[in-house]
Structure formats: structure tokens, C-alpha cells
Design a protein around this motif. Sequence first.
Motif, short mmCIF file in Angstrom:
data_model
loop_
_atom_site.label_atom_id
_atom_site.label_comp_id
_atom_site.label_asym_id
_atom_site.label_seq_id
_atom_site.Cartn_x
_atom_site.Cartn_y
_atom_site.Cartn_z
N ALA A 37 36.93 12.57 49.51
CA ALA A 37 36.86 11.18 49.97
C ALA A 37 38.06 10.87 50.85
CB ALA A 37 36.82 10.24 48.77
N LYS A 38 39.26 11.33 50.45
CA LYS A 38 40.45 11.11 51.27
C LYS A 38 40.33 11.81 52.62
CE LYS A 38 43.62 11.23 47.37
NZ LYS A 38 44.72 12.04 46.79
N GLN A 39 39.89 13.05 52.57
CA GLN A 39 39.82 13.88 53.78
C GLN A 39 38.84 13.31 54.80
OE1 GLN A 39 37.14 17.13 54.22
NE2 GLN A 39 38.82 18.60 54.19
N ARG A 40 37.71 12.80 54.31
CA ARG A 40 36.64 12.36 55.21
C ARG A 40 36.59 10.84 55.37
NH1 ARG A 40 31.62 16.62 54.20
NH2 ARG A 40 32.93 18.51 54.16
N ALA A 41 37.51 10.15 54.71
CA ALA A 41 37.55 8.68 54.80
C ALA A 41 36.22 8.05 54.38
CB ALA A 41 37.93 8.23 56.20
N ILE A 42 35.71 8.52 53.24
CA ILE A 42 34.49 7.96 52.66
C ILE A 42 34.83 7.52 51.24
CG2 ILE A 42 32.92 9.33 54.07
CD1 ILE A 42 32.62 11.30 51.78
N THR A 43 33.89 6.84 50.59
CA THR A 43 34.16 6.40 49.22
C THR A 43 34.04 7.59 48.26
OG1 THR A 43 31.85 5.89 48.68
CG2 THR A 43 33.14 4.14 49.78
N VAL A 44 34.65 7.46 47.09
CA VAL A 44 34.56 8.51 46.08
C VAL A 44 33.10 8.68 45.64
CG1 VAL A 44 35.24 9.20 43.75
CG2 VAL A 44 36.93 8.20 45.30
N ALA A 45 32.36 7.58 45.56
CA ALA A 45 30.95 7.67 45.18
C ALA A 45 30.16 8.48 46.21
CB ALA A 45 30.36 6.27 45.05
N GLN A 46 30.43 8.23 47.49
CA GLN A 46 29.75 9.02 48.53
C GLN A 46 30.14 10.49 48.45
OE1 GLN A 46 31.28 6.65 51.79
NE2 GLN A 46 29.24 5.81 52.26
N ALA A 47 31.43 10.76 48.20
CA ALA A 47 31.89 12.14 48.10
C ALA A 47 31.28 12.82 46.88
CB ALA A 47 33.42 12.17 48.01
N SER A 48 31.17 12.11 45.78
CA SER A 48 30.57 12.67 44.57
C SER A 48 29.13 13.06 44.81
CB SER A 48 30.65 11.67 43.41
OG SER A 48 31.98 11.46 43.02
N LYS A 49 28.39 12.19 45.48
CA LYS A 49 26.99 12.49 45.79
C LYS A 49 26.89 13.72 46.67
CE LYS A 49 22.76 10.22 47.44
NZ LYS A 49 22.33 11.20 48.45
N LEU A 50 27.77 13.80 47.66
CA LEU A 50 27.76 14.93 48.58
C LEU A 50 28.05 16.25 47.86
CD1 LEU A 50 29.42 14.90 52.08
CD2 LEU A 50 29.59 16.91 50.62
N VAL A 51 29.09 16.27 47.02
CA VAL A 51 29.43 17.54 46.36
C VAL A 51 28.39 17.92 45.31
CG1 VAL A 51 31.90 17.35 46.83
CG2 VAL A 51 31.01 16.47 44.68
N GLU A 52 27.83 16.93 44.64
CA GLU A 52 26.80 17.25 43.64
C GLU A 52 25.57 17.86 44.31
OE1 GLU A 52 26.25 13.70 41.34
OE2 GLU A 52 28.30 13.80 40.54
N GLU A 53 25.22 17.37 45.49
CA GLU A 53 24.11 17.98 46.23
C GLU A 53 24.45 19.40 46.65
OE1 GLU A 53 23.57 15.23 49.44
OE2 GLU A 53 22.37 13.82 48.24
N GLN A 54 25.70 19.61 47.08
CA GLN A 54 26.13 20.95 47.46
C GLN A 54 26.12 21.89 46.25
OE1 GLN A 54 26.88 22.26 50.37
NE2 GLN A 54 26.92 20.48 51.70
N TYR A 55 26.61 21.39 45.12
CA TYR A 55 26.62 22.21 43.90
C TYR A 55 25.19 22.62 43.53
CZ TYR A 55 31.37 20.33 43.04
OH TYR A 55 32.70 19.96 43.12
N ALA A 56 24.29 21.65 43.55
CA ALA A 56 22.91 21.92 43.15
C ALA A 56 22.24 22.95 44.06
CB ALA A 56 22.09 20.63 43.15
N SER A 57 22.64 22.96 45.33
CA SER A 57 21.98 23.86 46.30
C SER A 57 22.28 25.33 46.03
CB SER A 57 22.39 23.49 47.73
OG SER A 57 23.75 23.84 47.97
#
Length: 222
Positions: A37-57
Amino acid sequence: MLPWNQIDTVLLDMDGTLLDLHFDNHFWLQLVPQELAKQRAITVAQASKLVEEQYASVAGTLNWYCLDYWRDTLGLDILALHRDLVDRIQMRQDSMPFLQGLEQAGKLRILVTNAHPDNLQLKLEHTELRRGLDKLISSHETGYPKEHPEFWLALFERFQLEPARCLFIDDSEPILAAARQAGVGFQLGIKNPDSKKPHKHFSDFPSIDDYHLLLDDLLAGG
């Protein structure tokens, strides 16, 4: 619970089985999204959704466990972040008494982990785990995760094991099933891999929440 006189070798998972899984859950589900979230200037919720999708893949593949893969995919120095949290790496309180009991009973103790070699080394450096083991292997050395039958063939060959006389202990039911399918004679689940979370339920395997439950029978010879 276990016929110890029929078991020569105990194959032990690391995270959640000998070490408290709280470290890994905190790292991957909280710290990584926060840093992303810090690196991409997005919310932690958005970052969590992104990484969880990556993990699942990549769940169930070697990439899921590969620090290099996540460094390249997320653009984060995953190993450096691990080093920032080393004080959170903890062994289960019942692990060393059990490992010492296995040694006393003359059982071969082999760590069998999907952890990346760098992650494994870090955890060995910051716990007393190594002195409770005879041998160890990371699935990255074989090119296959523990979920894959080829991993087990490589494991048996490397250590010249008789699968039917092995016990495998893990906190993942699908991985226990993979071991059983590969010919491992005995399997045991760990119901409380993360000390901060509720117990898990195992539907197809015997399971425990404290290794002390095994010690009397182990030291009596089963």
C-alpha cells in the motif's frame, strides 16, 4: 494413537508444525499488504485484495512458497522484510520436548518444508530448531512442492527411506493427503498451527494440539 514400533522416521513440516504459524500469517496477510500500500499509494484494503488474488493464483505450486517469485511479482524485498520481523519467529512450546523424545526413542527426524531456502535459513538462525533435527530438505531443492507426488519420490530417494515406516506431521490436510497417496505409512495433523487463531478441524486424519500427548507412548515404544 500411533504404533511407534512401526515407525522409523518422522517427517516434520516446519511452519505451523514446529514453528508458530502466527509469524507467517502476520507477515503475508498484514505486513506485505501494508508495505505494498505504501509503495503503490493505495489503501491497505486495496493492497490486501490484490495480494490475496495473487496468492490464490499460485496456491499449491512452488511459486506460492518462493520468496524470489514474490519479490519479482510484488516489487518488494521480501527477505529484507522477513529480517525486520525476526523477533516474531517462535517455536511451538511443545516442539523441542517432542523432538528430544524422538531422538531418545531412536527415530530419524527429517524437516520437510515448502519454505524457500532463504526463509528456512533465517528461521534456523533465529530458533533452536536445527538442534532438534537430523536432516532437512526444502521442496525448492526438488523442483516440486509437497503437494506434488514427485516431491515425495525425490525425498524417499535422497534419504533412502522406506515410506511405509514413515510418519508425516503437517498442519495442512491436502499435504497430508499427498503424503498418504505417495505411500507414507502414517500421517498426523496439527490442529493449532497459529497460536492466535482457533483450532482447525481435520476430517480425514488423526490430529493433536500438543505433542506432549504423544510422549508417553513414544518413549514406551508404542
